[in-house]
Design an enzyme around this catalytic site. Sequence first.
Site, mmCIF file in Angstrom:
data_model
loop_
_atom_site.group_PDB
_atom_site.id
_atom_site.type_symbol
_atom_site.label_atom_id
_atom_site.label_comp_id
_atom_site.label_asym_id
_atom_site.label_seq_id
_atom_site.Cartn_x
_atom_site.Cartn_y
_atom_site.Cartn_z
ATOM 1 N N GLN A 131 0.683 -1.122 0.170
ATOM 2 C CA GLN A 131 -0.111 0.008 -0.015
ATOM 3 C C GLN A 131 0.794 1.360 -0.040
ATOM 4 O O GLN A 131 1.935 1.328 0.715
ATOM 5 C CB GLN A 131 -0.954 0.065 1.113
ATOM 6 N N ASP A 154 -4.933 2.143 -2.003
ATOM 7 C CA ASP A 154 -4.870 2.947 -0.837
ATOM 8 C C ASP A 154 -4.218 4.687 -1.026
ATOM 9 O O ASP A 154 -3.470 5.075 -0.405
ATOM 10 C CB ASP A 154 -4.074 2.597 0.488
ATOM 11 N N ASP A 186 -9.171 -0.007 -3.019
ATOM 12 C CA ASP A 186 -9.579 0.631 -2.009
ATOM 13 C C ASP A 186 -8.909 2.012 -2.074
ATOM 14 O O ASP A 186 -8.419 2.755 -1.005
ATOM 15 C CB ASP A 186 -9.142 0.076 -0.568
#
Length: 333
Positions: A131, A154, A186
């Site tokens: 991430q 992210d 996400d």
Amino acid sequence: MMMKTALVASLMVASAGAQGAKAITVAPPGSKPAGDYTTVQDAVTAAPETGGEIRIRPGVYREVVHIDKPNIRLVGETTDASKVVIVDDMGDPKTCGTFCSPTMFVTGDGFFATHLTISNDLSKTGKVRTQGVALSITSDKAVLRDVRLLGAQDTLYAASKGCHGETPCQMSRQYYEHCYIEGEVDFIFGNAKAEFEGCELHSVTHNGGYLTAQSRLKPEEDSGYVFNHCTTSADPGVSNVFLGRPWRDHATVIFMNTQLGAHIAPEGFSPWRKGETEILKTATYAEFNSTGPGAHPKDREPEEKKLTAEEAKQYETKVWLGGTDHWDPTTVK
């Protein structure tokens, strides 16, 4: 890009005179005339403790920036947000993980940014993929207008303060207007109370993906993401991208008046993990007046709610973000 030159030019003029104190200038090394500083972080450090305006000339600033002072304003001196780039590539195993990876950390309330790009380019450096957050922001009454947020997994951590365990949350209200946000998995996550108005959400090449992972933990927590008059786009060949999945039990995400591309999965929303359908019963996922080839009202996840026009009114900017102090972010220039 959906941002228009006339719009950003008018916003730049408006923001230029918004602060009474002399602005601090940042410019790349060797610039003529020279800026007050050559890094954004040095300018933030030099700013008054009560805040101030920092004007950033076109260039690439490779650094990590921490903003804990209130009322800091970052203004790119350009009508093209891609010309002012604040970038780093944190996120490899040397960090503590996701929450140590951001290129920019903003905790000071009243933050404002316009005409610039904040990027985490870890996915393009050849380093081990993890991430990599571009912007971590817990600022209340924050406004980002004509800002590009670039990353992969992210990208934007839009969150609130002190929401850990039994610690009471201090909800952070955030307004994103005419921003461009790109990522894969996400890529907008956290538990801020945020409104995204006229933004473009762009999915980069990946096998599937999720636009959001909102993390409202308890029913009484006043957080959620609202996307109004936005568009979703994708790199060629991208498909099966979900509008969101619930990071916490009461995740809240609303899409209104948004044009959805063909890459959006017919189900719309997904469990956090395959088969974990119970969490979709406690989450709040809803749409109103979705359009485009990715709008599949008959195929949506059964727990998704279809809002009426009357119900949609509660998610308009001035209502959703107003609070007890009647804050109107549309007036912030």
